[in-house]
Design an enzyme around this catalytic site. Sequence first.
Site, PDB file in Angstrom:
ATOM      1  N   ASN A 173       0.798  -1.235   0.000  1.00 14.29           N
ATOM      2  CA  ASN A 173       0.000   0.000   0.000  1.00 14.29           C
ATOM      3  C   ASN A 173       0.828   1.282   0.000  1.00 14.29           C
ATOM      4  O   ASN A 173       0.419   2.276  -0.591  1.00 14.29           O
ATOM      5  CB  ASN A 173      -1.033  -0.018   1.137  1.00 14.29           C
ATOM      6  CG  ASN A 173      -0.415  -0.112   2.497  1.00 14.29           C
ATOM      7  OD1 ASN A 173       0.641  -0.715   2.677  1.00 14.29           O
ATOM      8  ND2 ASN A 173      -1.063   0.476   3.488  1.00 14.29           N
ATOM      9  N   GLY A 217       2.139  -6.014   7.208  1.00 14.50           N
ATOM     10  CA  GLY A 217       1.077  -6.586   6.379  1.00 14.50           C
ATOM     11  C   GLY A 217      -0.144  -6.917   7.203  1.00 14.50           C
ATOM     12  O   GLY A 217      -0.387  -6.312   8.255  1.00 14.50           O
ATOM     13  N   SER A 218      -0.889  -7.896   6.737  1.00 15.20           N
ATOM     14  CA  SER A 218      -2.176  -8.201   7.365  1.00 15.20           C
ATOM     15  C   SER A 218      -2.010  -9.045   8.641  1.00 15.20           C
ATOM     16  O   SER A 218      -0.986  -9.716   8.831  1.00 15.20           O
ATOM     17  CB  SER A 218      -3.049  -8.961   6.373  1.00 15.20           C
ATOM     18  OG  SER A 218      -2.398 -10.155   6.006  1.00 15.20           O
ATOM     19  N   GLU A 266       4.081  -5.341  12.035  1.00 14.42           N
ATOM     20  CA  GLU A 266       3.333  -4.092  11.831  1.00 14.42           C
ATOM     21  C   GLU A 266       2.065  -4.468  11.087  1.00 14.42           C
ATOM     22  O   GLU A 266       2.094  -4.693   9.873  1.00 14.42           O
ATOM     23  CB  GLU A 266       4.183  -3.104  11.009  1.00 14.42           C
ATOM     24  CG  GLU A 266       5.453  -2.641  11.704  1.00 14.42           C
ATOM     25  CD  GLU A 266       5.204  -1.563  12.749  1.00 14.42           C
ATOM     26  OE1 GLU A 266       4.125  -0.939  12.726  1.00 14.42           O
ATOM     27  OE2 GLU A 266       6.083  -1.344  13.602  1.00 14.42           O
ATOM     28  N   CYS A 273      -2.961   1.621   6.553  1.00 12.30           N
ATOM     29  CA  CYS A 273      -3.188   0.859   7.792  1.00 12.30           C
ATOM     30  C   CYS A 273      -3.703   1.725   8.931  1.00 12.30           C
ATOM     31  O   CYS A 273      -4.397   1.241   9.808  1.00 12.30           O
ATOM     32  CB  CYS A 273      -1.896   0.174   8.208  1.00 12.30           C
ATOM     33  SG  CYS A 273      -0.527   1.317   8.380  1.00 12.30           S
ATOM     34  N   GLU A 316     -11.182  -4.907   9.097  1.00 12.61           N
ATOM     35  CA  GLU A 316     -10.554  -3.702   8.551  1.00 12.61           C
ATOM     36  C   GLU A 316     -11.047  -3.457   7.122  1.00 12.61           C
ATOM     37  O   GLU A 316     -11.093  -4.380   6.314  1.00 12.61           O
ATOM     38  CB  GLU A 316      -9.037  -3.940   8.547  1.00 12.61           C
ATOM     39  CG  GLU A 316      -8.228  -2.789   8.024  1.00 12.61           C
ATOM     40  CD  GLU A 316      -6.739  -3.148   7.895  1.00 12.61           C
ATOM     41  OE1 GLU A 316      -6.394  -4.342   7.902  1.00 12.61           O
ATOM     42  OE2 GLU A 316      -5.933  -2.219   7.774  1.00 12.61           O
TER      43      GLU A 316
HETATM   44  P1  NAD Z   1      -0.327  -9.109   3.175  1.00 18.23           P
HETATM   45  O1  NAD Z   1      -0.254  -9.619   4.558  1.00 18.23           O
HETATM   46  O2  NAD Z   1      -1.235  -9.786   2.216  1.00 18.23           O
HETATM   47  O3  NAD Z   1       1.117  -9.137   2.481  1.00 18.23           O
HETATM   48  C1  NAD Z   1       2.262  -8.605   3.083  1.00 18.23           C
HETATM   49  C2  NAD Z   1       3.491  -9.353   2.612  1.00 18.23           C
HETATM   50  O4  NAD Z   1       3.369 -10.728   2.993  1.00 18.23           O
HETATM   51  C3  NAD Z   1       3.713  -9.346   1.107  1.00 18.23           C
HETATM   52  O5  NAD Z   1       5.093  -9.136   0.869  1.00 18.23           O
HETATM   53  C4  NAD Z   1       3.287 -10.735   0.653  1.00 18.23           C
HETATM   54  O6  NAD Z   1       4.040 -11.204  -0.438  1.00 18.23           O
HETATM   55  C5  NAD Z   1       3.553 -11.582   1.885  1.00 18.23           C
HETATM   56  N1  NAD Z   1       2.593 -12.671   2.016  1.00 18.23           N
HETATM   57  C6  NAD Z   1       1.277 -12.657   1.669  1.00 18.23           C
HETATM   58  N2  NAD Z   1       0.701 -13.851   1.961  1.00 18.23           N
HETATM   59  C7  NAD Z   1       1.667 -14.632   2.489  1.00 18.23           C
HETATM   60  C8  NAD Z   1       1.707 -15.973   2.985  1.00 18.23           C
HETATM   61  N3  NAD Z   1       0.606 -16.736   2.968  1.00 18.23           N
HETATM   62  N4  NAD Z   1       2.868 -16.447   3.460  1.00 18.23           N
HETATM   63  C9  NAD Z   1       3.967 -15.668   3.481  1.00 18.23           C
HETATM   64  N5  NAD Z   1       3.998 -14.406   3.013  1.00 18.23           N
HETATM   65  C10 NAD Z   1       2.871 -13.878   2.527  1.00 18.23           C
HETATM   66  O7  NAD Z   1      -0.670  -7.565   3.319  1.00 18.23           O
HETATM   67  P2  NAD Z   1      -0.940  -6.504   2.181  1.00 18.23           P
HETATM   68  O8  NAD Z   1      -2.208  -6.858   1.481  1.00 18.23           O
HETATM   69  O9  NAD Z   1       0.281  -6.294   1.356  1.00 18.23           O
HETATM   70  O10 NAD Z   1      -1.157  -5.192   3.056  1.00 18.23           O
HETATM   71  C11 NAD Z   1      -2.376  -4.887   3.658  1.00 18.23           C
HETATM   72  C12 NAD Z   1      -2.366  -5.128   5.148  1.00 18.23           C
HETATM   73  O11 NAD Z   1      -1.201  -4.626   5.726  1.00 18.23           O
HETATM   74  C13 NAD Z   1      -3.501  -4.399   5.842  1.00 18.23           C
HETATM   75  O12 NAD Z   1      -4.062  -5.260   6.804  1.00 18.23           O
HETATM   76  C14 NAD Z   1      -2.820  -3.223   6.514  1.00 18.23           C
HETATM   77  O13 NAD Z   1      -3.457  -2.737   7.654  1.00 18.23           O
HETATM   78  C15 NAD Z   1      -1.488  -3.799   6.832  1.00 18.23           C
HETATM   79  N6  NAD Z   1      -0.488  -2.732   6.900  1.00 18.23           N
HETATM   80  C16 NAD Z   1       0.056  -2.437   8.107  1.00 18.23           C
HETATM   81  C17 NAD Z   1       0.971  -1.400   8.198  1.00 18.23           C
HETATM   82  C18 NAD Z   1       1.610  -1.008   9.499  1.00 18.23           C
HETATM   83  O14 NAD Z   1       2.550  -0.228   9.466  1.00 18.23           O
HETATM   84  N7  NAD Z   1       1.153  -1.498  10.631  1.00 18.23           N
HETATM   85  C19 NAD Z   1       1.328  -0.694   7.058  1.00 18.23           C
HETATM   86  C20 NAD Z   1       0.756  -1.053   5.857  1.00 18.23           C
HETATM   87  C21 NAD Z   1      -0.149  -2.075   5.778  1.00 18.23           C
END
Ligand code: NAD
Length: 459
Positions: free
Chosen positions: A115, A188-189, A210, A244, A334
């Site tokens: 994002n 990430g999520s 995070e 996020c 979310e």
């Molecule tokens: P995501 O969890 O889908 O992906 C994040 C990373 O994890 C990517 O690099 C992806 O390749 C990897 N990934 C995805 N699925 C995986 C799996 N099954 N096994 C191992 N690795 C995997 O998140 P996203 O869609 O990229 O981002 C959105 C989420 O991130 C939202 O929930 C948002 O709130 C959160 N976010 C948090 C922050 C923060 O600073 N706290 C910042 C940005 C986004």
Amino acid sequence: MKDPKQLIKSQKSFFETGKTRDISFIKAKLKRLKKSIITNEDAIHQALYKDFKKPKFEAYISEFGILISEIDIVLNNLSKWSKPKKVRASKLNFPSKDYIYSEPHGTVLVIAPWNYPFQLAISPVISAIAAGNTVVLKPSEVSSHTAVIIKIILSDIFDDAHLCVELGGVSETTTLLKERWDYIFFTGSVAVGKIIAKAAAVHLTPVTLELGGKNPCIVDESADIKLTAKRLVWGKFLNAGQTCIAPDYILANNRIKADLVQHLKTEIFKAYGENPEISPNYPRIVNAKNLQRLTAMLEDAEILVGGNSNSSDNYLAPTLVNNPKLDSKVMEGEIFGPILPVLDYQTEKDIESIVKSYEKPLGFYVFSENKAFCNSLIQKYSFGGGAVNDTMIHFGNPRLPFGGVGESGIGAYHGHFGYETFTHKKGITIKANWLDIPLRYAPYKNKLKLLKKAFKWLR
Ligand code: NAD
């Protein structure tokens, strides 16, 4: 993809040379990184635009500007941060001098989301490198154009043995997670955060997670409604709500809700015009999957404004939803997109029953002129961080820690907090030899009374 075992081996042997802890070497690398971000600003923006039509202004405020400040803070403070810190010694150990030494964890894996694909990948890398680690960075495959430019920029400055960018998605990340890292930093999520935590637990690898959450915005009757609406619209629709710490839902006092909704509509119109689809200031949803996820939330919703989408361009209008039920799709988890539900409350009990029905959020916002009310909410609820009378701006101050709590995350970074995250703290007592108090040594006969006194007086 490189063989991860070989990659870690080469990073470990580079780490052993001590070069990653050579402050002038690290500063020179970070200066080159800063210069490269500045000279490549257009190319980075083009990649961000290809990924989801991020406007140039938003790219600067949320991707480049923050990184340049982060690098500057590190350049100005790294020498000070890395010095052993003297602390008061315990009199029980007299005569001694006590210090805290910072040591890098070693070989760090950084996994980034899509994002803010440039900033959220590079920011933890700056802290990790500053702290003396080697790094393998895995950017998000979803923002594929930005991932490529990240690799081009970083591989021009760093050897793979120091910092290596590995491109790929779930399968590549899963492969990387099988290895033994000294630290894992994940953004990430929540769902994937749990996968990361499980993989890290196998080797007892420490993690920073995070994550995200459902961020409430409480608006009471004393708030400046016009300004509140303007700041809510800014925080919610920047990056098309894919943030996020974006406002997730509004909880407005029922006496001012109608007025607030009116102002929210006006502010959306002012920012993005009558048809936001043709506005140069409004980005797209990152892909079809996320667009579908978001439009599904609108199926059972009462839409106050927006709601229209265009799947050929992953467009979803800035949307306001009226009073959704807590078990409706939009209130389930979310939102992470440009949909803003407006709920109302009558009493503080109503606020509590809604806020506490969710996990601890990453962000929390209060709009009010009543300081006591703001303070009571800040103290009552547990959340990552937040703001009073604004949204998201706490992220931009590197003197504040940034991170979640409970399901919204573990650990924090930015500025000095980033350096702390990527170092282990060694407590060291340097004992002098000119005096050796016999009290602690066996035989202990007749010494216990004196020991108790010593504990009482000599802490
Ligand atoms: P995501 O969890 O889908 O992906 C994040 C990373 O994890 C990517 O690099 C992806 O390749 C990897 N990934 C995805 N699925 C995986 C799996 N099954 N096994 C191992 N690795 C995997 O998140 P996203 O869609 O990229 O981002 C959105 C989420 O991130 C939202 O929930 C948002 O709130 C959160 N976010 C948090 C922050 C923060 O600073 N706290 C910042 C940005 C986004």
